[in-house]
Design a protein around this motif. Structure first.
Motif, PDB file in Angstrom:
ATOM      1  N   ILE A   6       0.859  -1.173   0.000  1.00 28.56           N
ATOM      2  CA  ILE A   6       0.000   0.000   0.000  1.00 28.56           C
ATOM      3  C   ILE A   6       0.898   1.227   0.000  1.00 28.56           C
ATOM      4  O   ILE A   6       1.919   1.257   0.684  1.00 28.56           O
ATOM      5  CB  ILE A   6      -0.981  -0.023   1.190  1.00 28.56           C
ATOM      6  CG1 ILE A   6      -1.964   1.128   1.108  1.00 28.56           C
ATOM      7  CG2 ILE A   6      -0.265  -0.054   2.508  1.00 28.56           C
ATOM      8  CD1 ILE A   6      -3.134   0.991   2.066  1.00 28.56           C
ATOM      9  N   LYS A   7       0.532   2.232  -0.814  1.00 28.52           N
ATOM     10  CA  LYS A   7       1.369   3.419  -0.968  1.00 28.52           C
ATOM     11  C   LYS A   7       0.501   4.643  -1.179  1.00 28.52           C
ATOM     12  O   LYS A   7      -0.506   4.588  -1.878  1.00 28.52           O
ATOM     13  CB  LYS A   7       2.310   3.230  -2.157  1.00 28.52           C
ATOM     14  CG  LYS A   7       3.259   4.377  -2.378  1.00 28.52           C
ATOM     15  CD  LYS A   7       4.607   3.872  -2.800  1.00 28.52           C
ATOM     16  CE  LYS A   7       5.597   4.979  -3.096  1.00 28.52           C
ATOM     17  NZ  LYS A   7       5.870   5.866  -2.016  1.00 28.52           N
ATOM     18  N   LEU A   8       0.921   5.770  -0.568  1.00 31.54           N
ATOM     19  CA  LEU A   8       0.227   7.038  -0.758  1.00 31.54           C
ATOM     20  C   LEU A   8       0.523   7.596  -2.142  1.00 31.54           C
ATOM     21  O   LEU A   8       1.629   7.440  -2.658  1.00 31.54           O
ATOM     22  CB  LEU A   8       0.684   8.066   0.274  1.00 31.54           C
ATOM     23  CG  LEU A   8       0.407   7.776   1.732  1.00 31.54           C
ATOM     24  CD1 LEU A   8       0.976   8.897   2.594  1.00 31.54           C
ATOM     25  CD2 LEU A   8      -1.069   7.613   2.000  1.00 31.54           C
ATOM     26  N   VAL A  54      -3.465   5.074  -2.123  1.00 31.86           N
ATOM     27  CA  VAL A  54      -4.224   5.909  -1.188  1.00 31.86           C
ATOM     28  C   VAL A  54      -4.218   7.345  -1.709  1.00 31.86           C
ATOM     29  O   VAL A  54      -3.163   7.957  -1.845  1.00 31.86           O
ATOM     30  CB  VAL A  54      -3.611   5.861   0.228  1.00 31.86           C
ATOM     31  CG1 VAL A  54      -4.413   6.738   1.176  1.00 31.86           C
ATOM     32  CG2 VAL A  54      -3.532   4.429   0.734  1.00 31.86           C
ATOM     33  N   PHE A  55      -5.408   7.878  -1.987  1.00 34.80           N
ATOM     34  CA  PHE A  55      -5.596   9.252  -2.438  1.00 34.80           C
ATOM     35  C   PHE A  55      -6.325  10.015  -1.346  1.00 34.80           C
ATOM     36  O   PHE A  55      -7.464   9.671  -1.000  1.00 34.80           O
ATOM     37  CB  PHE A  55      -6.481   9.309  -3.694  1.00 34.80           C
ATOM     38  CG  PHE A  55      -5.917   8.633  -4.905  1.00 34.80           C
ATOM     39  CD1 PHE A  55      -5.310   9.365  -5.903  1.00 34.80           C
ATOM     40  CD2 PHE A  55      -6.029   7.256  -5.060  1.00 34.80           C
ATOM     41  CE1 PHE A  55      -4.818   8.743  -7.034  1.00 34.80           C
ATOM     42  CE2 PHE A  55      -5.537   6.630  -6.193  1.00 34.80           C
ATOM     43  CZ  PHE A  55      -4.922   7.376  -7.178  1.00 34.80           C
ATOM     44  N   THR A  93     -11.919   2.945   0.730  1.00 32.65           N
ATOM     45  CA  THR A  93     -11.651   2.528   2.102  1.00 32.65           C
ATOM     46  C   THR A  93     -10.747   3.556   2.776  1.00 32.65           C
ATOM     47  O   THR A  93      -9.675   3.859   2.254  1.00 32.65           O
ATOM     48  CB  THR A  93     -10.958   1.150   2.105  1.00 32.65           C
ATOM     49  OG1 THR A  93     -11.768   0.235   1.345  1.00 32.65           O
ATOM     50  CG2 THR A  93     -10.768   0.628   3.503  1.00 32.65           C
ATOM     51  N   PRO A  94     -11.160   4.089   3.935  1.00 32.47           N
ATOM     52  CA  PRO A  94     -10.322   5.080   4.622  1.00 32.47           C
ATOM     53  C   PRO A  94      -8.993   4.478   5.059  1.00 32.47           C
ATOM     54  O   PRO A  94      -8.917   3.326   5.466  1.00 32.47           O
ATOM     55  CB  PRO A  94     -11.150   5.468   5.856  1.00 32.47           C
ATOM     56  CG  PRO A  94     -12.498   4.907   5.654  1.00 32.47           C
ATOM     57  CD  PRO A  94     -12.402   3.817   4.644  1.00 32.47           C
ATOM     58  N   ARG A  95      -7.947   5.293   4.968  1.00 32.25           N
ATOM     59  CA  ARG A  95      -6.617   4.867   5.417  1.00 32.25           C
ATOM     60  C   ARG A  95      -5.833   6.104   5.857  1.00 32.25           C
ATOM     61  O   ARG A  95      -5.741   7.059   5.114  1.00 32.25           O
ATOM     62  CB  ARG A  95      -5.878   4.165   4.274  1.00 32.25           C
ATOM     63  CG  ARG A  95      -4.543   3.582   4.636  1.00 32.25           C
ATOM     64  CD  ARG A  95      -4.697   2.428   5.609  1.00 32.25           C
ATOM     65  NE  ARG A  95      -3.415   1.876   5.964  1.00 32.25           N
ATOM     66  CZ  ARG A  95      -3.155   0.589   6.027  1.00 32.25           C
ATOM     67  NH1 ARG A  95      -4.102  -0.291   5.756  1.00 32.25           N
ATOM     68  NH2 ARG A  95      -1.968   0.176   6.378  1.00 32.25           N
ATOM     69  N   ARG A  96      -5.303   6.058   7.057  1.00 34.36           N
ATOM     70  CA  ARG A  96      -4.527   7.186   7.567  1.00 34.36           C
ATOM     71  C   ARG A  96      -3.207   7.314   6.816  1.00 34.36           C
ATOM     72  O   ARG A  96      -2.685   6.345   6.279  1.00 34.36           O
ATOM     73  CB  ARG A  96      -4.239   7.011   9.045  1.00 34.36           C
ATOM     74  CG  ARG A  96      -5.486   7.136   9.867  1.00 34.36           C
ATOM     75  CD  ARG A  96      -5.137   7.042  11.326  1.00 34.36           C
ATOM     76  NE  ARG A  96      -6.373   7.067  12.070  1.00 34.36           N
ATOM     77  CZ  ARG A  96      -6.503   7.618  13.249  1.00 34.36           C
ATOM     78  NH1 ARG A  96      -5.450   8.141  13.842  1.00 34.36           N
ATOM     79  NH2 ARG A  96      -7.658   7.620  13.848  1.00 34.36           N
TER      80      ARG A  96
END
Length: 135
Positions: A6-8, A54-55, A93-96
């Motif tokens: 997973i990557k921003l 992740v956006f 899906t929310p992700r900090r």
């Protein structure tokens, strides 16, 4: 069990903006994600894994991992992760926020959305629907 990464995404707020950036900057070249550290579990990532993107605090898409290579040696060594050209949308899906990349176990990965189910739903509305359990 499948292992993912997973990557921003920095500089793009939507999947469409990411695709526009890609078309403007690296057309016709393989889609390569460059990172500082080579994953110790690279073989597991290449066995059906994907990079989940992740956006603005929401996981919105994934791309299948085709290859993981270490380039260079010593302090100059870097990792290149070759990705499938087509991002697949997933249930928002929310992700900090976090730095770098992280592993994502298959059981924790958001499900794919059917290609025709997304339509023109704005990302913010999709996030709100997901938060209240309506999506």
């Amino acid at each position: 069990m499948v292992l993912h990464m997973i990557k921003l995404v920095v500089g793009c707020d939507t999947v469409e903006e990411l695709l526009e950036w890609r078309a403007a900057h690296t057309p016709g070249q393989p889609w390569i994600l460059r990172t500082r550290q080579t994953p110790k579990r690279a073989a597991e990532l290449m066995d059906g894994g994907s990079v989940y993107r992740v956006f603005k605090g929401m996981i919105l898409c994934r791309q299948a991992i085709l290859d993981v290579n270490t380039v260079g040696e010593g302090p100059a060594a870097r990792c290149e992760v070759t990705l499938d050209e087509t991002p697949l949308r997933v249930a928002p899906t929310p992700r900090r926020a976090f730095q770098g990349w992280r592993y994502l176990e298959g059981k924790d990965a958001p499900p794919d959305l059917a290609q025709d189910s997304f339509g023109d739903v704005p990302a913010e509305l999709a996030r709100q629907l997901r938060e209240v359990g309506a999506w």
